[in-house]
Structure formats: C-alpha cells, structure tokens
Design a protein around this motif. Structure first.
Motif, mmCIF file in Angstrom:
data_model
loop_
_atom_site.group_PDB
_atom_site.id
_atom_site.type_symbol
_atom_site.label_atom_id
_atom_site.label_comp_id
_atom_site.label_asym_id
_atom_site.label_seq_id
_atom_site.Cartn_x
_atom_site.Cartn_y
_atom_site.Cartn_z
ATOM 1 N N GLY A 186 0.798 -1.236 0.000
ATOM 2 C CA GLY A 186 0.000 0.000 0.000
ATOM 3 C C GLY A 186 0.822 1.272 0.000
ATOM 4 N N ARG A 187 2.165 1.117 -0.109
ATOM 5 C CA ARG A 187 3.018 2.308 -0.118
ATOM 6 C C ARG A 187 3.025 2.963 -1.503
ATOM 7 N N GLY A 188 3.389 4.246 -1.528
ATOM 8 C CA GLY A 188 3.389 5.000 -2.783
ATOM 9 C C GLY A 188 4.738 4.938 -3.483
ATOM 10 N N GLY A 200 -6.029 17.103 8.031
ATOM 11 C CA GLY A 200 -5.332 15.966 8.650
ATOM 12 C C GLY A 200 -3.823 16.127 8.646
ATOM 13 N N HIS A 201 -3.332 17.197 8.035
ATOM 14 C CA HIS A 201 -1.901 17.516 8.054
ATOM 15 C C HIS A 201 -1.689 18.784 8.883
ATOM 16 N N GLY A 202 -0.420 19.124 9.089
ATOM 17 C CA GLY A 202 -0.106 20.366 9.793
ATOM 18 C C GLY A 202 -0.084 21.564 8.849
ATOM 19 N N ALA A 239 7.030 17.942 9.087
ATOM 20 C CA ALA A 239 5.986 17.136 9.746
ATOM 21 C C ALA A 239 5.890 15.744 9.120
ATOM 22 N N SER A 240 6.361 15.610 7.881
ATOM 23 C CA SER A 240 6.242 14.352 7.136
ATOM 24 C C SER A 240 6.868 13.169 7.884
ATOM 25 N N ALA A 241 6.276 12.005 7.675
ATOM 26 C CA ALA A 241 6.779 10.787 8.333
ATOM 27 C C ALA A 241 8.085 10.278 7.717
ATOM 28 N N ALA A 253 4.028 10.279 19.736
ATOM 29 C CA ALA A 253 4.754 11.303 18.977
ATOM 30 C C ALA A 253 5.117 10.836 17.568
ATOM 31 N N VAL A 254 4.720 9.617 17.219
ATOM 32 C CA VAL A 254 4.927 9.166 15.831
ATOM 33 C C VAL A 254 3.778 9.712 14.983
ATOM 34 N N GLN A 255 4.113 10.186 13.798
ATOM 35 C CA GLN A 255 3.122 10.758 12.885
ATOM 36 C C GLN A 255 1.933 9.817 12.723
ATOM 37 N N ILE A 289 -0.258 8.658 14.744
ATOM 38 C CA ILE A 289 -0.722 7.815 15.853
ATOM 39 C C ILE A 289 -1.710 8.622 16.696
ATOM 40 N N LYS A 290 -2.871 8.032 16.936
ATOM 41 C CA LYS A 290 -3.938 8.764 17.622
ATOM 42 C C LYS A 290 -4.382 8.098 18.911
ATOM 43 N N GLY A 291 -3.808 6.967 19.257
ATOM 44 C CA GLY A 291 -4.169 6.315 20.520
ATOM 45 C C GLY A 291 -3.093 5.337 20.929
ATOM 46 N N LYS A 318 -3.252 3.868 14.420
ATOM 47 C CA LYS A 318 -2.780 4.782 13.368
ATOM 48 C C LYS A 318 -3.969 5.202 12.510
ATOM 49 N N LYS A 319 -4.104 6.504 12.346
ATOM 50 C CA LYS A 319 -5.212 6.996 11.516
ATOM 51 C C LYS A 319 -4.891 6.743 10.033
ATOM 52 N N PRO A 320 -5.898 6.784 9.163
ATOM 53 C CA PRO A 320 -5.616 6.639 7.722
ATOM 54 C C PRO A 320 -4.783 7.816 7.223
ATOM 55 N N CYS A 375 -1.766 3.233 2.289
ATOM 56 C CA CYS A 375 -1.747 2.611 3.610
ATOM 57 C C CYS A 375 -0.299 2.471 4.064
ATOM 58 N N ALA A 376 0.017 2.956 5.254
ATOM 59 C CA ALA A 376 1.385 2.834 5.764
ATOM 60 C C ALA A 376 1.379 2.185 7.151
ATOM 61 N N VAL A 377 0.361 1.345 7.371
ATOM 62 C CA VAL A 377 0.219 0.711 8.688
ATOM 63 C C VAL A 377 1.391 -0.239 8.954
ATOM 64 N N ALA A 390 4.465 -0.109 7.769
ATOM 65 C CA ALA A 390 5.647 0.701 8.081
ATOM 66 C C ALA A 390 5.555 1.251 9.499
ATOM 67 N N ALA A 391 4.349 1.643 9.896
ATOM 68 C CA ALA A 391 4.184 2.208 11.242
ATOM 69 C C ALA A 391 4.547 1.177 12.309
ATOM 70 N N SER A 392 4.310 -0.108 12.025
ATOM 71 C CA SER A 392 4.652 -1.129 13.034
ATOM 72 C C SER A 392 6.164 -1.177 13.251
HETATM 73 C C1 LIG Z 1 4.967 5.420 7.968
HETATM 74 C C2 LIG Z 1 4.088 6.588 7.704
HETATM 75 C C3 LIG Z 1 3.920 7.021 6.396
HETATM 76 C C4 LIG Z 1 3.090 8.096 6.112
HETATM 77 N N1 LIG Z 1 2.913 8.447 4.810
HETATM 78 C C5 LIG Z 1 2.067 9.454 4.529
HETATM 79 C C6 LIG Z 1 1.793 9.797 3.174
HETATM 80 O O1 LIG Z 1 2.326 9.193 2.228
HETATM 81 N N2 LIG Z 1 0.925 10.821 2.948
HETATM 82 C C7 LIG Z 1 0.293 11.477 3.960
HETATM 83 O O2 LIG Z 1 -0.499 12.359 3.692
HETATM 84 N N3 LIG Z 1 0.534 11.179 5.260
HETATM 85 C C8 LIG Z 1 1.402 10.193 5.571
HETATM 86 N N4 LIG Z 1 1.629 9.874 6.882
HETATM 87 C C9 LIG Z 1 0.934 10.600 7.951
HETATM 88 C C10 LIG Z 1 1.392 12.029 8.168
HETATM 89 O O3 LIG Z 1 2.781 12.131 8.307
HETATM 90 C C11 LIG Z 1 0.709 12.635 9.413
HETATM 91 O O4 LIG Z 1 -0.634 12.270 9.454
HETATM 92 C C12 LIG Z 1 0.817 14.145 9.381
HETATM 93 O O5 LIG Z 1 2.166 14.534 9.481
HETATM 94 C C13 LIG Z 1 0.011 14.847 10.476
HETATM 95 O O6 LIG Z 1 0.419 14.466 11.748
HETATM 96 P P1 LIG Z 1 -0.578 13.743 12.774
HETATM 97 O O7 LIG Z 1 -1.364 12.732 11.972
HETATM 98 O O8 LIG Z 1 0.324 13.095 13.773
HETATM 99 O O9 LIG Z 1 -1.501 14.761 13.360
HETATM 100 C C14 LIG Z 1 2.435 8.784 7.173
HETATM 101 C C15 LIG Z 1 2.639 8.361 8.498
HETATM 102 C C16 LIG Z 1 3.441 7.275 8.767
HETATM 103 C C17 LIG Z 1 3.628 6.837 10.194
#
Ligand SMILES: Cc1cc2nc3c(=O)[nH]c(=O)nc-3n(C[C@H](O)[C@H](O)[C@H](O)COP(=O)(O)O)c2cc1C
Length: 379
Positions: free
Chosen positions: A45-47, A96-98, A117-119, A234-236, A238-240, A301-303, A332-334, A336-338
C-alpha cells in the motif's frame, strides 16, 4: 541519560539522528540497521517514493572499529530524491496535516511545515531504535512489532514461538501474524486506493525478556508507561496508545483485570525472579515499573491524510473554497508504522535499562544487571 533528536526535511539533503548517552563497547551491525530501514519502506500500500529511496544508514560519529565509544552517535540517511530547492509551496492545505495550522503558527509557508511534519523523518527514528535494539540484545531483550488490525479488519495471530512468529511477520506483505489473511487485506487496500481513499490500523509491540524494575513509580516523567506513551504518540498519525488491556480494562471488574501473583522458585534467577503471572493484562508495567512480564503496547494509526480524491479545503491566498492539494502519497502505511513503533519502544526500553544499570559501558551495565538479578533473587 540516553536520548536522541532528529533533523532533516522530507525532500531535503539528508535526515540525521543524534543519539547521546549510548554506552561504550557495543558492537554495532550496520547491516542490521539497514534491514530495519528497508522494512520501514516496505509493506503493502506504499506509494512511489518508497521505490525511489533505498535507505541506508551512515554512522558518522561515535564508532571506532565497529564498536561504540560512549560519545554521541550521528546517524545519517541520505535522501536520494533531494529536490527541496525546486519544490513550490502549496496554497490548499490538506485536512489531517499540519499544513494550515503550521502555516498560520509560523506566519510562513505550507511547504516549510509539511517538509518537517512528514513521516519521512521516521527513517532516522528507526535507525536510532535499531541501534537501541542492539544494546537490548546484549541483555536478551527482544522487541517485536506487527500489525494487529488494518482498515477495521482484525488479524488474529497464529500460535507460535517468537522465532516462528517473526518468520511469519517477515513473510507477510502486511507485517501481520496470519498469512491466511494477507490476500483479503491486500484486496481491501487495492479497492480503497482505487476509490481515492486511505486506511489506518492498529499496531502491537511486545518486548520480551525485560527484567523487573525498569522505570520508576517516583516521578511522573520517569514512569515507563508515560515515557512509552509519549514516544509512541509522537509518531506521525498515531492517535491512541494502550498498554496491556488498555481501554478494555475500564470495562471489566477488577477481578478480571489485575494479574494474580504466583511464585516458582525454579525460575527465580530469570527476569521474573520467580514471580509468575497467569495473565498479563497490565502489559508488563505496574506503577510505572516493569514487573518481569513482557511489555505489550498497542497504537492506533489513523488513515493517511492526503487523499487522491481530495477533501474540501480553502485556498489560503484567495480564501475561496477549493479541493485540498494532492502530493504523491501512500494508500496505507500501517505496516511501516509497526516498524516505527517497534523502534521508538526499543529506544525507551533501552533508556530505562541505562537509567537502572548505568550507561558508561556495556561491560559495567552487564555486571550490574547480573548483580541486581542475584540480589533480587535472594530478597
Ligand atoms: C509510515 C508513515 C507514512 C506516512 N505516509 C504518509 C503519506 O504518504 N501521505 C500522507 O499524507 N501522510 C502520511 N503519513 C501521515 C502524516 O505524516 C501525518 O498524518 C501528518 O504529518 C500529520 O500528523 P498527525 O497525523 O500526527 O496529526 C504517514 C505516516 C506514517 C507513520
């Protein structure tokens, strides 16, 4: 005290982690760090970006002849698609972004906020966590993360030893613990992507072999549950965060929550000191301290926020309603988040281990660890 900071922009020249307080005398396997970096870039599901980057760590400082010196360790991951100087600003903030909040807060550009802010930044958090895992391995402590739910679908783990489960996870394109579920989950990701939408999920991390007494009960900012929660939250995206039963503990009577205590003298020389628990609803932590059971931590992890079918936004130049901007993005980056959650948990456990057993050298830590286990077994 073990700690780290990161620096770097998503499309900048490089990402850097500065790890401070890492003990001397730990032999570092750089390839093992690269394996974690590759795992972070994988998962279904990665880009497109993950196909451009093949992350590799360069350990710039703090190592001599393959072992740590006890001095600060600078970890660098080069961005192969560096193009920050050529990128334009955005004018339509993505919900959903900063984007909107950051541009207003700093009276600046959306680009200036989203780049940090990007992950993408988590590449070096994973490198720092992989370093921490190599310290933990010297104490037979293992940290194991996997996907427990994706897009609302629970992935029931199969039974098996840690080694068997690790092999299953590493074979799974989802990083789940049940290969029979992969096909259906991949189909769900494909279908969601075609609809221009994205998916989230739940990650679980287990830390095995943790001795008694990491963390403290004495002060709020040294309680290990609090530290873990902060690191994970504090990981991008993550909501819970839950430890052990988490929110489920609030729904049950006490008799079905707290873990009874038994004693088995034959196991008194191990991490549990012989105090065995038939259940582990506390997730290995009581009053901010480890109790010899595995630490179990879950994260929601939120969508992904960037949608190919964008949500409503406002052009901040004209103040007119427009669709949000679209930047190349994951569906989907679930998975990767793990990997990221595993890394940040490993770092916090390593920090707590150093707090308890001293952090100058591995040799001294191991001697103190052994002495502590002997003293506690006799208590
Ligand atoms: C592994 C990983 C990959 C991510 N890839 C993307 C992505 O490709 N596009 C995107 O919009 N958000 C992506 N995010 C989520 C954003 O970085 C994040 O939602 C955003 O910076 C706002 O922060 P917050 O959701 O913590 O409030 C990714 C998150 C993680 C953990």
């Amino acid at each position: 005290m073990l700690r780290y900071w990161t620096a770097g922009e998503s499309h900048g020249k490089a990402l850097i982690a500065l790890v401070d307080g890492f003990p001397a005398g730990v032999t570092i396997d750089t390839d093992a760090i690269d394996v974690e970096l590759r795992r972070r870039q994988g998962g279904y599901g990665r880009g497109g970006r993950q196909r451009i980057e093949t992350d590799k760590v360069d350990i710039r400082t703090g190592i001599w002849k393959g072992a740590t010196l006890g001095s600060p360790i600078a970890l660098e991951v080069i961005n192969r698609d560096y193009k920050l100087e050529r990128l334009d600003d955005l004018s339509r903030p993505r919900p959903g972004h900063g984007d909107l909040t950051g541009a207003m807060k700093y009276l600046g550009s959306i680009r200036g906020v989203l780049e940090r802010a990007s992950a993408r930044e988590t590449a070096v958090r994973v490198a720092a966590g992989a370093l921490a895992k190599q310290l933990l391995a010297e104490f037979d402590i293992t940290v194991f993360g996997y996907v427990a739910e994706l897009g609302g679908e629970v992935i029931e783990p199969v039974e098996g030893t840690l080694e068997e489960l690790r092999a299953i996870r590493d074979k799974s394109e989802i990083y789940g613990l049940n290969l029979d579920r992969d096909a259906a989950i991949k189909e769900l990701i494909d279908k969601t992507g075609k609809e221009g939408d994205t998916l989230g999920g739940v990650l679980e991390v287990r830390v095995e072999g943790v001795p008694f007494g990491l963390g403290t009960h004495a002060q709020w900012d040294t309680k290990l549950d609090g530290r873990l929660a902060q690191a994970v939250m504090a990981v991008q995206a993550i909501k819970g965060v839950e430890i052990g039963l988490g929110f489920e503990a609030a729904r049950r009577p006490g008799s079905q929550v707290h873990d009874p205590i038994h004693y088995d003298k034959s196991r008194r020389k191990g991490p549990t000191l012989g105090y065995e628990r038939p259940t582990n609803n506390a997730g290995g932590i009581e009053a901010g301290m480890t109790n010899g059971q595995p630490i179990v931590i879950r994260a929601a992890k939120k969508p992904i926020s960037t949608l190919a079918k964008p949500l409503a936004s406002v052009n901040i130049e004209t103040k007119e309603s427009e669709e949000a901007s679209y930047e190349r993005s994951d569906v989907c980056a679930v998975s990767a988040a793990s990997v990221i959650i595993e890394a940040v948990v490993a770092f916090e456990v390593a920090r707590a281990l150093i707090d308890k057993f001293g952090g100058d050298s591995l040799m001294e830590m191991q001697a103190r660890y052994k002495m502590f286990l002997e003293m506690a077994a006799e208590k």
